[in-house]
Design an enzyme around this catalytic site. Sequence first.
Site, mmCIF file in Angstrom:
data_model
loop_
_atom_site.group_PDB
_atom_site.id
_atom_site.type_symbol
_atom_site.label_atom_id
_atom_site.label_comp_id
_atom_site.label_asym_id
_atom_site.label_seq_id
_atom_site.Cartn_x
_atom_site.Cartn_y
_atom_site.Cartn_z
ATOM 1 N N ALA A 1 84.711 36.787 -21.980
ATOM 2 C CA ALA A 1 83.259 36.999 -21.342
ATOM 3 C C ALA A 1 82.318 35.824 -21.891
ATOM 4 O O ALA A 1 81.545 35.219 -20.915
ATOM 5 C CB ALA A 1 82.966 38.386 -21.799
ATOM 6 N N ARG B 1 83.002 32.719 -22.654
ATOM 7 C CA ARG B 1 83.251 31.384 -22.289
ATOM 8 C C ARG B 1 82.944 31.562 -20.558
ATOM 9 O O ARG B 1 82.552 30.429 -20.090
ATOM 10 C CB ARG B 1 84.750 31.377 -22.200
ATOM 11 C CG ARG B 1 85.290 30.351 -23.463
ATOM 12 C CD ARG B 1 84.715 31.091 -24.635
ATOM 13 N NE ARG B 1 85.128 30.293 -25.857
ATOM 14 C CZ ARG B 1 84.832 30.732 -27.223
ATOM 15 N NH1 ARG B 1 84.356 31.846 -27.353
ATOM 16 N NH2 ARG B 1 85.325 30.159 -28.292
ATOM 17 N N SER C 1 78.658 47.190 -21.982
ATOM 18 C CA SER C 1 79.740 47.447 -23.031
ATOM 19 C C SER C 1 79.670 48.800 -23.457
ATOM 20 O O SER C 1 78.798 49.753 -23.100
ATOM 21 C CB SER C 1 79.382 46.614 -24.324
ATOM 22 O OG SER C 1 80.101 46.915 -25.281
ATOM 23 N N ARG C 2 80.692 49.472 -24.089
ATOM 24 C CA ARG C 2 80.627 50.794 -24.512
ATOM 25 C C ARG C 2 79.693 50.877 -25.734
ATOM 26 O O ARG C 2 79.576 51.873 -26.194
ATOM 27 C CB ARG C 2 82.207 51.115 -24.708
ATOM 28 C CG ARG C 2 82.828 51.594 -23.662
ATOM 29 C CD ARG C 2 84.313 51.595 -23.888
ATOM 30 N NE ARG C 2 85.064 50.473 -24.589
ATOM 31 C CZ ARG C 2 86.285 50.540 -24.982
ATOM 32 N NH1 ARG C 2 87.148 51.430 -24.695
ATOM 33 N NH2 ARG C 2 86.741 49.237 -25.307
ATOM 34 N N TYR D 1 79.916 51.238 -18.800
ATOM 35 C CA TYR D 1 80.460 50.488 -17.599
ATOM 36 C C TYR D 1 79.747 50.933 -16.317
ATOM 37 O O TYR D 1 79.763 50.443 -15.195
ATOM 38 C CB TYR D 1 82.093 50.300 -17.552
ATOM 39 C CG TYR D 1 82.559 49.880 -18.702
ATOM 40 C CD1 TYR D 1 81.903 48.788 -19.366
ATOM 41 C CD2 TYR D 1 83.916 50.180 -19.092
ATOM 42 C CE1 TYR D 1 82.539 48.216 -20.672
ATOM 43 C CE2 TYR D 1 84.459 49.786 -20.169
ATOM 44 C CZ TYR D 1 83.718 48.810 -21.082
ATOM 45 O OH TYR D 1 84.277 48.295 -21.901
ATOM 46 N N HIS E 1 91.577 47.442 -17.767
ATOM 47 C CA HIS E 1 91.019 47.000 -16.487
ATOM 48 C C HIS E 1 91.273 47.722 -15.308
ATOM 49 O O HIS E 1 90.659 47.713 -14.237
ATOM 50 C CB HIS E 1 92.247 45.795 -16.251
ATOM 51 C CG HIS E 1 92.224 44.601 -16.893
ATOM 52 N ND1 HIS E 1 92.771 43.294 -16.800
ATOM 53 C CD2 HIS E 1 91.121 44.249 -17.800
ATOM 54 C CE1 HIS E 1 92.519 42.516 -17.779
ATOM 55 N NE2 HIS E 1 91.190 42.822 -18.288
ATOM 56 N N LYS F 1 92.905 38.181 -15.800
ATOM 57 C CA LYS F 1 93.973 38.274 -15.597
ATOM 58 C C LYS F 1 94.847 39.031 -17.095
ATOM 59 O O LYS F 1 94.008 38.872 -18.068
ATOM 60 C CB LYS F 1 94.629 36.941 -15.451
ATOM 61 C CG LYS F 1 94.533 36.078 -16.813
ATOM 62 C CD LYS F 1 95.680 36.105 -17.819
ATOM 63 C CE LYS F 1 95.076 35.030 -19.127
ATOM 64 N NZ LYS F 1 95.764 35.449 -20.218
ATOM 65 N N ASP G 1 99.692 38.366 -21.399
ATOM 66 C CA ASP G 1 98.941 37.267 -21.813
ATOM 67 C C ASP G 1 99.384 35.848 -21.376
ATOM 68 O O ASP G 1 99.141 35.355 -20.359
ATOM 69 C CB ASP G 1 98.454 37.587 -23.215
ATOM 70 C CG ASP G 1 97.215 37.009 -23.393
ATOM 71 O OD1 ASP G 1 96.709 35.936 -22.899
ATOM 72 O OD2 ASP G 1 96.322 37.788 -24.142
#
Length: 358
Positions: free
Chosen positions: A33, A35, A53-54, A75, A96, A114, A193
Amino acid sequence: MSAFPTALPAARTPDPMAAPVLRWGVVGTGWIADRFVRSVQRHTRQRLTAVGSRDTARAEEFADRHGIPHAYGSYEELAAAGDVDVVYIATGHTAHLDCARIALRAGKHTLVEKPLALNAAQASEIAQLALERGLFCAEALWTFFLPKFDVVRQILESGVLGDIRTVLAEYGEHFTAGHRILRADLAGGPLLDLGTYPLSLATWILGAPAEVLALAQPHPAGVNGQTSALLRDAAGNQGIVHTTLFGDTPTTATVVGTHATLSLPGPFYQPGDLVLTLAGSGTQLTYTEPHTAHDALHFEAAEVARCIDAGRVQSPLRPLDDSVTTLRVMDEIRRQCGIALGGSPTPVNTLAPVTDPA
């Protein structure tokens, strides 16, 4: 087959600064986030209006650091915000699906980091929900939005490679103890990943495989440590992919055709060079661009803005079908290797592909 060119094509990627301006909400405050926001703020006119954010304190700190006007402690609050046109989901893999549901049900266009989801069934659910609601949705697999990959696209379309017989791609990296990729409860291991990059390249070029053969080795941390897979299409052409957490690898990719070979030096999925070599002659052409690494994340944001402005619900650069196909191959690799996903068996998925009606 096209004749070997005298020069490589230029990238056709539009100027990101010229992309229509949308208001963005960012879900998540972690490394990617950070970057993404930095790149978008440097290189586009997109407006970062909110972060969620939580943890309210984390959201407020992130917002202060990046000059974002609004910070939300959930969220759902971010998705309901009236000054957010599109939501970028930058949470860990396991969140996600839930975050995409929240954003899409709130009527927000959505870009999901992703992998799009943990498996093909989840990805298909996200895709179907977006299409039912007439909302844009894409996987933020930034590689396919880079100028370098537009050059790759043009080379593939030109036919200069001849018949493509082989795709080789790999990505390995060393991680220190405690990193999220080593945690089973966060769907760790390399496949979702690092492995997204070589697998998405192979399935993009060769299409969905007719056969998959896979081997894996566990990591002492309790996740999969490395995986290799052989993909074969209906004509017998092969993709060979490998991903590992046991150490750094060159992270290169090669596309072998009957008339020429396309080489992408490491890290192949980032901005950088590519080399086209005429078979049997050593004649080469090289494309070079600055090695800006994750400072190039803004290209995906600009593409999203252009698509939404044009009324598209998907990007032709990374259609949702492609994201589902990549995850379907991962499902099969996990099935063959007995790799658990977050402590649960991987479901067998035979869902039909989702297509863009536009």
